[in-house]
Design an enzyme around this catalytic site. Sequence first.
Site, short mmCIF file in Angstrom:
data_model
loop_
_atom_site.label_atom_id
_atom_site.label_comp_id
_atom_site.label_asym_id
_atom_site.label_seq_id
_atom_site.Cartn_x
_atom_site.Cartn_y
_atom_site.Cartn_z
N GLY A 50 81.22 1.79 -64.46
CA GLY A 50 80.12 2.66 -64.88
C GLY A 50 80.26 2.87 -66.38
N GLY A 91 79.48 5.02 -68.69
CA GLY A 91 79.98 6.26 -69.28
C GLY A 91 81.48 6.41 -69.04
NE ARG A 145 82.61 -4.87 -66.21
CZ ARG A 145 81.89 -4.24 -65.29
NH1 ARG A 145 82.13 -2.96 -65.03
NH2 ARG A 145 80.92 -4.85 -64.65
CB CYS A 205 73.99 0.31 -59.56
SG CYS A 205 75.68 -0.09 -60.13
CB SER A 213 73.93 5.47 -62.82
OG SER A 213 73.67 6.42 -63.84
CG ASP A 266 75.93 -1.09 -67.67
OD1 ASP A 266 75.22 -0.98 -66.65
OD2 ASP A 266 77.17 -0.94 -67.66
C1 RUB Z 1 77.39 0.10 -63.31
C2 RUB Z 1 75.97 0.27 -63.71
C3 RUB Z 1 75.49 1.67 -63.97
C4 RUB Z 1 75.60 1.96 -65.47
C5 RUB Z 1 75.43 3.45 -65.78
O1 RUB Z 1 77.82 -1.24 -63.32
O2 RUB Z 1 75.24 -0.69 -63.90
O3 RUB Z 1 74.16 1.81 -63.60
O4 RUB Z 1 76.86 1.57 -65.95
O5 RUB Z 1 76.46 4.17 -65.17
P1 RUB Z 1 79.36 -1.59 -62.95
P2 RUB Z 1 76.93 5.63 -65.67
O6 RUB Z 1 79.62 -1.03 -61.60
O7 RUB Z 1 79.41 -3.08 -62.99
O8 RUB Z 1 80.23 -0.96 -64.02
O9 RUB Z 1 75.69 6.49 -65.62
O10 RUB Z 1 77.97 6.05 -64.70
O11 RUB Z 1 77.41 5.47 -67.05
#
Ligand code: RUB
Length: 333
Positions: free
Chosen positions: A26, A28, A68, A136, A138, A205
């Site tokens: 994620g 963040g 990443r 996903c 988030s 992202d």
């Molecule tokens: C996670 C993803 C999330 C964003 C935002 O991808 O696409 O929608 O990162 O997340 P992965 P957040 O699982 O491959 O990291 O709001 O938690 O920053």
Amino acid sequence: MELGGFRIPEEVVRIREGIRTMRIRGAGNIARNGALALAIAAERFSGSDLEAFLKYMGLVADYVRSSRPTAVSLPNAVSYVMSRLERSRPTSVDDARRAVVEASKEFIEYSENAVKLIGELGARRIERGDILMTHCHSTVAVSVIVTAFRQGKVERVYVKETRPAFQGLITARELAKEGVEVVLIPDSAVRYYMKKVDKVVVGADTIAANGAVVNKIGTSVVALVAKEARVRFYVASETYKFSPYTILGELVPIEVRDPTEVVDPGWLAENPNVQVFNPVFDVTPPEYVDAVITERGVIPPQLAALILIEQYGVKLLDAYPAHRSLGLHVDTE
Ligand code: RUB
């Protein structure tokens, strides 16, 4: 681990590996952990040679930044900390260490507050009785949904399972724990269920200068289907997910992960003539996005460049001095 003659602390290696293998995931969370890794590295440095410390921190910054490729929140977090170190003009290792630790703490606090604030701003866009869909996992999209739910507005949330890594299961679990009515659906059922949905809320992202949203693979399909069904499509994103590199013409690198995340190694071995690709992010064009909910306000995606110029104006000009001759100058400091 050794890097350029310096020993990298075990905890920093663990964070970097955690991000690479998606135990820490994620955008963040990746950024907060990146900032934390820099603070740990600074704290663990022994010795009083300032030049050595600065070289070491530079190596750690590159090491963390390269965990990443797609979420710009990671290089932005690293740059935030490293630019504060530089600006502090340290005269001793202690000064420099303090600057890194403070900047890291500041970033993490800012980030956590931003997630809460976006939850509140985003919840204003949700109306009583709304049925939502998300994709996903988030943290910031969950913050919007949970805040709106606590205000009594959310009737039900359709959560897409999000193959191949199934982050939808994390979202479903978090929302259900809050008491939200959750329906987990296969990704392929997105159009089947869209007619029941009032609004879509997803995270990001990276947001490019033109307002294009890079998020988990399949997000652009949800946006397309939402547009067809005239369902509002909201992106919740902290401003450190806006990419300054895109204003300089760079494209957002899309991570492609191992095929064994899609099919198991045994199947791959039995079917050597089948190619398996696993791109894990895609790009949603700005015209599919109704609004981006940031901690600094709810904006149309087309205003992304404004956020970037406001945030990085001077530094962007430094990175590409030819802009100066165009008379584009925005003073931010
Ligand atoms: C996670 C993803 C999330 C964003 C935002 O991808 O696409 O929608 O990162 O997340 P992965 P957040 O699982 O491959 O990291 O709001 O938690 O920053």
